[in-house]
Design an enzyme around this catalytic site. Structure first.
Site, PDB file in Angstrom:
ATOM      1  N   ASP A  13      10.688  11.669  -5.837  1.00 23.13           N
ATOM      2  CA  ASP A  13      10.281  10.703  -6.034  1.00 23.13           C
ATOM      3  C   ASP A  13       8.837   9.864  -5.488  1.00 23.13           C
ATOM      4  O   ASP A  13       8.442  11.055  -5.217  1.00 23.13           O
ATOM      5  CB  ASP A  13      11.105   8.862  -5.526  1.00 23.13           C
ATOM      6  CG  ASP A  13      10.863   7.406  -5.753  1.00 23.13           C
ATOM      7  OD1 ASP A  13      10.881   7.673  -7.198  1.00 23.13           O
ATOM      8  OD2 ASP A  13      10.616   7.054  -4.771  1.00 23.13           O
ATOM      9  N   SER A  14       7.920   9.018  -6.591  1.00 20.64           N
ATOM     10  CA  SER A  14       6.803   8.785  -6.190  1.00 20.64           C
ATOM     11  C   SER A  14       6.538   8.535  -4.571  1.00 20.64           C
ATOM     12  O   SER A  14       5.994   8.433  -4.267  1.00 20.64           O
ATOM     13  CB  SER A  14       6.545   7.826  -7.161  1.00 20.64           C
ATOM     14  OG  SER A  14       6.984   6.670  -6.395  1.00 20.64           O
ATOM     15  N   GLY A  46       4.316   3.635 -10.938  1.00 24.98           N
ATOM     16  CA  GLY A  46       4.062   2.806 -11.834  1.00 24.98           C
ATOM     17  C   GLY A  46       3.285   2.534 -13.405  1.00 24.98           C
ATOM     18  O   GLY A  46       3.760   1.843 -14.423  1.00 24.98           O
ATOM     19  N   CYS A  76      13.674   8.670  -9.362  1.00 21.95           N
ATOM     20  CA  CYS A  76      12.418   8.136  -9.802  1.00 21.95           C
ATOM     21  C   CYS A  76      12.869   7.553 -11.235  1.00 21.95           C
ATOM     22  O   CYS A  76      12.567   8.343 -12.159  1.00 21.95           O
ATOM     23  CB  CYS A  76      11.100   8.074  -9.623  1.00 21.95           C
ATOM     24  SG  CYS A  76      10.234   7.811 -10.412  1.00 21.95           S
ATOM     25  N   ASN A  77      12.816   6.555 -11.556  1.00 14.84           N
ATOM     26  CA  ASN A  77      12.789   5.623 -13.409  1.00 14.84           C
ATOM     27  C   ASN A  77      11.819   5.425 -13.964  1.00 14.84           C
ATOM     28  O   ASN A  77      12.253   6.303 -14.657  1.00 14.84           O
ATOM     29  CB  ASN A  77      13.804   4.553 -13.091  1.00 14.84           C
ATOM     30  CG  ASN A  77      14.973   3.899 -12.663  1.00 14.84           C
ATOM     31  OD1 ASN A  77      15.843   3.592 -13.166  1.00 14.84           O
ATOM     32  ND2 ASN A  77      14.943   3.777 -11.114  1.00 14.84           N
ATOM     33  N   GLU A 154       6.848   1.560   0.500  1.00 15.38           N
ATOM     34  CA  GLU A 154       6.204   2.716   0.992  1.00 15.38           C
ATOM     35  C   GLU A 154       5.840   2.088   2.143  1.00 15.38           C
ATOM     36  O   GLU A 154       5.669   3.550   3.036  1.00 15.38           O
ATOM     37  CB  GLU A 154       4.553   2.646   0.512  1.00 15.38           C
ATOM     38  CG  GLU A 154       5.085   3.927  -1.040  1.00 15.38           C
ATOM     39  CD  GLU A 154       6.059   4.651  -0.885  1.00 15.38           C
ATOM     40  OE1 GLU A 154       5.307   5.955  -0.652  1.00 15.38           O
ATOM     41  OE2 GLU A 154       7.255   5.265  -1.208  1.00 15.38           O
ATOM     42  N   CYS A 186      14.386   0.303 -10.482  1.00 16.33           N
ATOM     43  CA  CYS A 186      13.069   1.007  -9.802  1.00 16.33           C
ATOM     44  C   CYS A 186      14.679   1.198  -8.588  1.00 16.33           C
ATOM     45  O   CYS A 186      14.237   0.454  -7.812  1.00 16.33           O
ATOM     46  CB  CYS A 186      11.717   0.522  -9.213  1.00 16.33           C
ATOM     47  SG  CYS A 186      11.033   1.126  -8.753  1.00 16.33           S
ATOM     48  N   HIS A 188      12.995   2.520  -5.239  1.00 14.86           N
ATOM     49  CA  HIS A 188      12.503   1.076  -4.348  1.00 14.86           C
ATOM     50  C   HIS A 188      12.834   0.145  -4.519  1.00 14.86           C
ATOM     51  O   HIS A 188      13.285  -0.545  -3.124  1.00 14.86           O
ATOM     52  CB  HIS A 188      11.372   1.445  -4.784  1.00 14.86           C
ATOM     53  CG  HIS A 188       9.971   2.216  -4.457  1.00 14.86           C
ATOM     54  ND1 HIS A 188       9.958   3.504  -5.004  1.00 14.86           N
ATOM     55  CD2 HIS A 188       9.751   2.812  -3.091  1.00 14.86           C
ATOM     56  CE1 HIS A 188       8.428   4.277  -4.585  1.00 14.86           C
ATOM     57  NE2 HIS A 188       8.415   3.408  -3.815  1.00 14.86           N
TER      58      HIS A 188
HETATM   59  N1  DGL Z   1      10.770   4.518  -7.282  1.00 14.70           N
HETATM   60  C1  DGL Z   1      10.052   5.405  -8.611  1.00 14.70           C
HETATM   61  C2  DGL Z   1      11.064   4.300 -10.043  1.00 14.70           C
HETATM   62  O1  DGL Z   1      12.600   4.131  -9.644  1.00 14.70           O
HETATM   63  C3  DGL Z   1       8.792   4.059  -8.087  1.00 14.70           C
HETATM   64  C4  DGL Z   1       7.880   4.331  -8.976  1.00 14.70           C
HETATM   65  C5  DGL Z   1       6.516   4.108  -8.814  1.00 14.70           C
HETATM   66  O2  DGL Z   1       6.100   4.540  -8.132  1.00 14.70           O
HETATM   67  O3  DGL Z   1       6.226   2.399  -9.673  1.00 14.70           O
HETATM   68  O4  DGL Z   1      10.432   4.131 -10.413  1.00 14.70           O
END
Ligand code: DGL
Length: 269
Positions: A13-14, A46, A76-77, A154, A186, A188
């Site tokens: 993920d990010s 994002g 991560c979407n 985060e 998302c 997160h």
């Molecule tokens: N967890 C990521 C998602 O599902 C977050 C994206 C981000 O880092 O902005 O989209």
């Protein structure tokens, strides 16, 4: 057991959001070795371009490919929307992505008004447009980009006044539209479920995709004969490039798992 069945699964993920998906994966696949990679140094994704996100994904995929993972879950979407096609073209192992739970929400909603919280990257993507189009029918979907939430998660902030104020700003307009179902698009945001529940009437369904992705991953592993038949609980390794001194504490608290299966590996890239 073949060597590949014994290989680990990468979950990426990010940042720390995908740990919400990792928990589901651990629940449904207790014997698998899992390697979680949080690209926190480059979070949030994002508002990044698809090219930048794809570059980050390729970097992490190369890293995991060297470790010989048997599959990767892009938890991560935003990254899925930006890069899943490119990744599937370049790597041979099964790759599982995420998408907002639009279909389950459309099945749950009684009044046909559904809110969707996601990053702007996800909401503006062609993949998301196609998903909405596919399930549109009689449903009124109201989308809401949530700038700033990923950064707070985060930091391990799931309940501060700052967080609640921001959440209220995003949720109140959806409540005014009378939604009866809310999609957390998302990974997160899944950690914010309790805070979101506190701001909404209890009859509103909240849906995310962690469990569905874990069930799908298990199905894929069985189909490809890649399931680990070990009888000992699988190890979970965490890798992060976060520059935050508290990164290990945030990961530990979000994971909340059995410390025996937890390794904090520190900086990697
Ligand atoms: N967890 C990521 C998602 O599902 C977050 C994206 C981000 O880092 O902005 O989209």
């Amino acid at each position: 057991m073949t060597p590949s069945q014994n290989n680990p699964i990468g979950v990426i993920d990010s940042g720390v959001g995908g740990i919400s998906v990792l928990k589901s994966i651990r629940k449904y696949l207790p014997y698998e070795k899992l390697i979680y990679v949080a690209d926190s140094k480059y979070a949030p994704y994002g508002e990044k371009s698809s090219e930048d996100i794809t570059h980050r994904m390729l970097t992490i995929f190369e890293f995991l490919n060297k470790i010989k993972v048997k599959s990767i879950v892009v938890a991560c979407n935003t990254a899925t929307a930006a890069s899943i096609g490119t990744l599937r073209n370049q790597f041979n192992f099964p790759i599982v992505g995420m998408e907002p739970a639009v279909k389950p929400a459309s099945l749950l909603s009684k009044n046909r008004v559904v809110g969707i919280l996601a990053t702007s990257g996800t909401l503006l993507s062609a993949k998301f447009a196609a998903l909405l189009e596919h399930h549109a029918n009689d449903i009124h979907f109201i989308t809401q980009p949530c700038f700033g939430l990923v950064e707070l998660v985060e930091q391990g902030d799931l309940e501060s006044v700052k967080l609640t104020t921001l959440l209220k700003k995003y949720i109140d307009p959806l409540l005014k539209e009378n939604i009866d179902t809310l999609v957390l698009g998302c990974t997160h945001y899944s950690f914010l479920k309790p805070a979101i529940q506190n701001l909404m009437p209890s009859y509103i369904n909240i849906v995310d995709t962690g469990d569905a992705v874990a069930v799908y991953l298990k199905h894929v592993l069985i189909e490809k004969n890649l399931l680990n038949h070990d009888i000992l609980p699988g190890i979970t390794d965490f890798w992060t490039n976060s520059l935050d001194q508290n990164a290990d504490k945030v990961i530990t608290s979000l994971w909340g798992g059995d410390p025996i299966s937890f390794n904090y590996k520190g900086l990697w890239i």
